[in-house]
Scaffold this motif. Sequence first.
Motif, PDB file in Angstrom:
ATOM      1  N   CYS A 144      -9.119 -12.616 -19.822  1.00  0.00           N
ATOM      2  CA  CYS A 144      -8.709 -13.944 -20.323  1.00  0.00           C
ATOM      3  C   CYS A 144      -7.334 -14.283 -19.756  1.00  0.00           C
ATOM      4  N   CYS A 158     -13.040 -19.881 -26.585  1.00  0.00           N
ATOM      5  CA  CYS A 158     -14.280 -19.693 -25.822  1.00  0.00           C
ATOM      6  C   CYS A 158     -15.227 -18.742 -26.558  1.00  0.00           C
ATOM      7  N   CYS A 161     -13.956 -13.188 -27.309  1.00  0.00           N
ATOM      8  CA  CYS A 161     -13.347 -12.085 -28.064  1.00  0.00           C
ATOM      9  C   CYS A 161     -13.048 -12.571 -29.483  1.00  0.00           C
TER      10      CYS A 161
HETATM   11  S1  SF4 Z   1     -11.521 -16.358 -27.472  1.00  0.00           S
HETATM   12 FE1  SF4 Z   1     -10.513 -14.632 -26.440  1.00  0.00          FE
HETATM   13  S2  SF4 Z   1     -11.189 -14.774 -24.326  1.00  0.00           S
HETATM   14 FE2  SF4 Z   1     -11.584 -16.776 -25.271  1.00  0.00          FE
HETATM   15  S3  SF4 Z   1      -9.750 -17.994 -24.875  1.00  0.00           S
HETATM   16 FE3  SF4 Z   1      -9.474 -17.061 -26.843  1.00  0.00          FE
HETATM   17  S4  SF4 Z   1      -8.338 -15.197 -26.387  1.00  0.00           S
HETATM   18 FE4  SF4 Z   1      -9.229 -15.859 -24.442  1.00  0.00          FE
END
Ligand code: SF4
Length: 249
Positions: A144, A158, A161
Amino acid sequence: MKEYYIAIIKFPLLVTLSLVLLVTAFFGVALGSWFKLGLSGMEIFLFVSGFIILIVLIFGWVLNLMSTHRKIRPRRLEIFCRWMLYNVYYYFAKWLGKISFQKKLDIQESFLNFNNEMVLSAAAKVSHTNILLLLPHCLQRSDCTVRVTGDINNCEDCGRCGIAEIKALAKREEVKAAVATGGSLARKIILDNKPDVIVAVACHRDLVDGMRDSWRHSIYAVLNERPKGPCFETEVSIKTIEFAIKKFK
Ligand code: SF4
């Protein structure tokens, strides 16, 4: 269920056994010397000092056991109780665990459970407005490109994670959330925010070290999971974090 039970009682059991061993050794040596040769003035001084130390150790431990069920008052006694837990009893359990071939991770996990019980008892019936959710950087996806260390709100949701879900939870529960890359930054975040209570997510070692470092703060420990190995794309139970936050509100 059995494993969970052992994870709870291992630490208090090891500390209690250490104290029993210490008391037995002390009286064994003291009475042995007394019956054999009698005691010199210096020996009497040493044994009386040792006896007082034993009384303090036992008193502190009884207080710690009580603290898992009720709030310790006055505040000075609570501070004494905490200091003893992080700086004395943890080492007792570690020592006995080592010579009895116990797994270090099990002792640490049991210690964290004991700490959590103590923190929850101290926080019972108190509504905290300044709760800090402290997260490790390894929760973030390694590829990321977004920088969440400075501000978790930079996460673009997104969903690859757990940061996105935690960000939403922090927003919903109106608590501060911060990502730390190490102990120094974690200390700075704590100093800047001056939280009433901290819900900290990390691995066994970082949680234990962090707690001992910031022992004056109430820290509820949440262990992360490491399916891909240590410090790499770790995971955490959002339900456990939510449970802790709701308990402190
Ligand atoms: S959910 Fe995780 S991978 Fe996605 S933008 Fe946020 S920190 Fe980055």
